[in-house]
Design a protein around this motif. Structure first.
Motif, PDB file in Angstrom:
ATOM      1  N   ASN A 156       0.791  -1.223   0.000  1.00 32.06           N
ATOM      2  CA  ASN A 156       0.000   0.000   0.000  1.00 32.06           C
ATOM      3  C   ASN A 156       0.828   1.281   0.000  1.00 32.06           C
ATOM      4  O   ASN A 156       0.307   2.355   0.272  1.00 32.06           O
ATOM      5  CB  ASN A 156      -0.964   0.018   1.195  1.00 32.06           C
ATOM      6  N   GLN A 157       2.115   1.156  -0.304  1.00 32.53           N
ATOM      7  CA  GLN A 157       2.944   2.355  -0.343  1.00 32.53           C
ATOM      8  C   GLN A 157       3.681   2.495  -1.672  1.00 32.53           C
ATOM      9  O   GLN A 157       3.523   3.496  -2.355  1.00 32.53           O
ATOM     10  CB  GLN A 157       3.941   2.355   0.821  1.00 32.53           C
ATOM     11  N   CYS A 158       4.490   1.507  -2.019  1.00 30.12           N
ATOM     12  CA  CYS A 158       5.219   1.641  -3.283  1.00 30.12           C
ATOM     13  C   CYS A 158       5.654   0.296  -3.832  1.00 30.12           C
ATOM     14  O   CYS A 158       5.665  -0.716  -3.120  1.00 30.12           O
ATOM     15  CB  CYS A 158       6.426   2.558  -3.112  1.00 30.12           C
ATOM     16  N   LEU A 159       5.996   0.315  -5.112  1.00 32.06           N
ATOM     17  CA  LEU A 159       6.577  -0.824  -5.805  1.00 32.06           C
ATOM     18  C   LEU A 159       7.964  -0.401  -6.290  1.00 32.06           C
ATOM     19  O   LEU A 159       8.153   0.736  -6.735  1.00 32.06           O
ATOM     20  CB  LEU A 159       5.726  -1.230  -7.010  1.00 32.06           C
ATOM     21  N   LEU A 160       8.910  -1.308  -6.211  1.00 34.15           N
ATOM     22  CA  LEU A 160      10.266  -1.036  -6.680  1.00 34.15           C
ATOM     23  C   LEU A 160      10.492  -1.832  -7.953  1.00 34.15           C
ATOM     24  O   LEU A 160      10.334  -3.056  -7.966  1.00 34.15           O
ATOM     25  CB  LEU A 160      11.297  -1.432  -5.617  1.00 34.15           C
ATOM     26  N   ILE A 161      10.821  -1.140  -9.033  1.00 36.54           N
ATOM     27  CA  ILE A 161      11.021  -1.811 -10.316  1.00 36.54           C
ATOM     28  C   ILE A 161      12.407  -1.486 -10.867  1.00 36.54           C
ATOM     29  O   ILE A 161      13.036  -0.500 -10.492  1.00 36.54           O
ATOM     30  CB  ILE A 161       9.944  -1.400 -11.344  1.00 36.54           C
ATOM     31  N   LYS A 162      12.871  -2.353 -11.762  1.00 34.77           N
ATOM     32  CA  LYS A 162      14.152  -2.108 -12.409  1.00 34.77           C
ATOM     33  C   LYS A 162      14.042  -0.922 -13.360  1.00 34.77           C
ATOM     34  O   LYS A 162      13.015  -0.731 -14.013  1.00 34.77           O
ATOM     35  CB  LYS A 162      14.592  -3.344 -13.209  1.00 34.77           C
ATOM     36  N   MET A 163      15.093  -0.141 -13.411  1.00 28.98           N
ATOM     37  CA  MET A 163      15.133   0.947 -14.369  1.00 28.98           C
ATOM     38  C   MET A 163      15.088   0.358 -15.778  1.00 28.98           C
ATOM     39  O   MET A 163      15.926  -0.471 -16.136  1.00 28.98           O
ATOM     40  CB  MET A 163      16.414   1.759 -14.188  1.00 28.98           C
ATOM     41  N   PRO A 164      14.090   0.737 -16.594  1.00 21.10           N
ATOM     42  CA  PRO A 164      14.024   0.214 -17.959  1.00 21.10           C
ATOM     43  C   PRO A 164      15.129   0.824 -18.808  1.00 21.10           C
ATOM     44  O   PRO A 164      15.803   1.767 -18.377  1.00 21.10           O
ATOM     45  CB  PRO A 164      12.640   0.670 -18.433  1.00 21.10           C
ATOM     46  N   PRO A 165      15.334   0.316 -20.016  1.00 23.83           N
ATOM     47  CA  PRO A 165      16.386   0.858 -20.889  1.00 23.83           C
ATOM     48  C   PRO A 165      15.990   2.216 -21.445  1.00 23.83           C
ATOM     49  O   PRO A 165      15.599   2.353 -22.607  1.00 23.83           O
ATOM     50  CB  PRO A 165      16.498  -0.195 -21.998  1.00 23.83           C
ATOM     51  N   ILE A 166      16.055   3.248 -20.573  1.00 25.92           N
ATOM     52  CA  ILE A 166      15.572   4.570 -20.976  1.00 25.92           C
ATOM     53  C   ILE A 166      16.446   5.218 -22.027  1.00 25.92           C
ATOM     54  O   ILE A 166      16.094   6.254 -22.573  1.00 25.92           O
ATOM     55  CB  ILE A 166      15.427   5.515 -19.763  1.00 25.92           C
ATOM     56  N   TYR A 167      17.594   4.592 -22.319  1.00 25.50           N
ATOM     57  CA  TYR A 167      18.418   5.128 -23.396  1.00 25.50           C
ATOM     58  C   TYR A 167      17.706   5.026 -24.737  1.00 25.50           C
ATOM     59  O   TYR A 167      18.091   5.658 -25.721  1.00 25.50           O
ATOM     60  CB  TYR A 167      19.765   4.398 -23.466  1.00 25.50           C
ATOM     61  N   THR A 168      16.645   4.203 -24.784  1.00 26.71           N
ATOM     62  CA  THR A 168      15.875   4.098 -26.023  1.00 26.71           C
ATOM     63  C   THR A 168      14.879   5.241 -26.160  1.00 26.71           C
ATOM     64  O   THR A 168      14.214   5.370 -27.174  1.00 26.71           O
ATOM     65  CB  THR A 168      15.102   2.763 -26.073  1.00 26.71           C
ATOM     66  N   VAL A 169      14.746   6.052 -25.101  1.00 20.64           N
ATOM     67  CA  VAL A 169      13.821   7.182 -25.122  1.00 20.64           C
ATOM     68  C   VAL A 169      14.605   8.465 -25.343  1.00 20.64           C
ATOM     69  O   VAL A 169      15.536   8.763 -24.599  1.00 20.64           O
ATOM     70  CB  VAL A 169      13.029   7.287 -23.794  1.00 20.64           C
ATOM     71  N   ILE A 170      14.242   9.210 -26.375  1.00 20.79           N
ATOM     72  CA  ILE A 170      14.914  10.474 -26.644  1.00 20.79           C
ATOM     73  C   ILE A 170      14.652  11.446 -25.494  1.00 20.79           C
ATOM     74  O   ILE A 170      13.524  11.584 -25.014  1.00 20.79           O
ATOM     75  CB  ILE A 170      14.422  11.065 -27.978  1.00 20.79           C
ATOM     76  N   ASN A 171      15.698  12.131 -25.023  1.00 19.86           N
ATOM     77  CA  ASN A 171      15.584  13.080 -23.913  1.00 19.86           C
ATOM     78  C   ASN A 171      14.949  12.427 -22.691  1.00 19.86           C
ATOM     79  O   ASN A 171      13.983  12.931 -22.125  1.00 19.86           O
ATOM     80  CB  ASN A 171      14.773  14.316 -24.330  1.00 19.86           C
ATOM     81  N   ALA A 172      15.481  11.271 -22.297  1.00 16.47           N
ATOM     82  CA  ALA A 172      14.907  10.488 -21.197  1.00 16.47           C
ATOM     83  C   ALA A 172      14.757  11.306 -19.930  1.00 16.47           C
ATOM     84  O   ALA A 172      13.798  11.126 -19.171  1.00 16.47           O
ATOM     85  CB  ALA A 172      15.773   9.264 -20.933  1.00 16.47           C
ATOM     86  N   SER A 173      15.693  12.216 -19.653  1.00 16.84           N
ATOM     87  CA  SER A 173      15.641  12.996 -18.418  1.00 16.84           C
ATOM     88  C   SER A 173      14.392  13.860 -18.328  1.00 16.84           C
ATOM     89  O   SER A 173      13.976  14.260 -17.246  1.00 16.84           O
ATOM     90  CB  SER A 173      16.891  13.878 -18.302  1.00 16.84           C
ATOM     91  N   SER A 212      11.116   3.795  -7.919  1.00 17.81           N
ATOM     92  CA  SER A 212      10.024   3.556  -6.974  1.00 17.81           C
ATOM     93  C   SER A 212       8.767   4.199  -7.530  1.00 17.81           C
ATOM     94  O   SER A 212       8.780   5.381  -7.911  1.00 17.81           O
ATOM     95  CB  SER A 212      10.346   4.162  -5.608  1.00 17.81           C
ATOM     96  N   ILE A 213       7.692   3.421  -7.610  1.00 20.89           N
ATOM     97  CA  ILE A 213       6.423   3.950  -8.103  1.00 20.89           C
ATOM     98  C   ILE A 213       5.345   3.743  -7.045  1.00 20.89           C
ATOM     99  O   ILE A 213       5.423   2.826  -6.238  1.00 20.89           O
ATOM    100  CB  ILE A 213       5.999   3.283  -9.430  1.00 20.89           C
ATOM    101  N   ALA A 214       4.364   4.624  -7.041  1.00 19.23           N
ATOM    102  CA  ALA A 214       3.296   4.555  -6.048  1.00 19.23           C
ATOM    103  C   ALA A 214       2.492   3.271  -6.209  1.00 19.23           C
ATOM    104  O   ALA A 214       2.236   2.824  -7.329  1.00 19.23           O
ATOM    105  CB  ALA A 214       2.388   5.765  -6.167  1.00 19.23           C
TER     106      ALA A 214
END
Length: 205
Positions: A28-45, A83-85
């Motif tokens: 009921n607080q958060c889920l912890l997930i692996k960082m996806p390959p955000i290098y595939t996303v332009i301007n990931a930041s 970390s996601i809600a």
């Protein structure tokens, strides 16, 4: 949903569908997930930051589930985690072929630089049937071909924005009365999928 579940996520504002994995749960607080390959996303930041909305899908026991949530924090060091809600609601996104809804939704069919106007007369989570007036220009008719891609834009009741989908033409019937195109979706944003799922779920209640 349990630790080790493979996830598909989409960050709001990006069309990229990314692979991830659930590696931790805090009830009921958060889920912890692996960082996806955000290098595939332009301007990931510009997409990955605290408070950003993300859409999550996963499969378990043959069923597909999904939810919308937001980023609480992310760690870009060696662990590379996000970390996601914890989701307030998880929906079953099973694709049911028999959930084909009779309707009439105005639609634009877009092929190359040509646009034809018509209506969706039935719709499911996999595809729909479109009717086009035969009075539409011959230029658009010549571009209608089985197994070719096209784009459509349409609106759902209660949704103010146009929804865009890329699809493949699975069947085509031309007559004096109308032109009928049966299409199957091949590229649909997760946000659009969620809106379509909700529309169909309400229509079959």
């Amino acid at each position: 949903m349990k630790v080790g579940t493979k996830l598909k996520i989409q960050i709001e504002g990006s069309k990229a569908k990314l692979e991830s994995e659930l590696i931790g749960i805090e009830d009921n607080q958060c889920l912890l997930i692996k960082m996806p390959p955000i290098y595939t996303v332009i301007n990931a930041s510009k997409f990955v930051y605290k408070g950003k909305t993300i859409f999550v899908r996963y499969q378990t026991k043959g069923s597909v589930f999904g939810f919308q949530t937001h980023i609480i924090a992310f760690n870009s060091n060696a662990e590379k985690t996000i970390s996601i809600a914890y989701p307030n609601e998880i929906e079953n996104y099973d694709l049911r072929e028999n959930r084909r809804i009779d309707c009439y939704l105005p639609v634009n069919v877009i092929i190359e630089d040509h646009v034809a106007h018509g209506g969706i007369i039935n719709i499911s989570e996999e595809g729909c049937m479109i009717v086009i007036d035969p009075a539409e220009p011959e230029s658009i008719k010549d571009l209608l071909k089985i197994n070719d891609n096209l784009n459509i834009s349409f609106q759902l009741p209660g949704v103010g924005e146009d929804l865009y989908v890329t699809a493949i033409q699975k069947n085509l019937v031309m007559s004096m009365e109308d032109i009928r195109i049966g299409i199957q979706y091949v590229d649909m944003d997760l946000k659009v999928q969620a809106k379509l799922h909700n529309f169909i779920a309400k229509a079959v209640v």
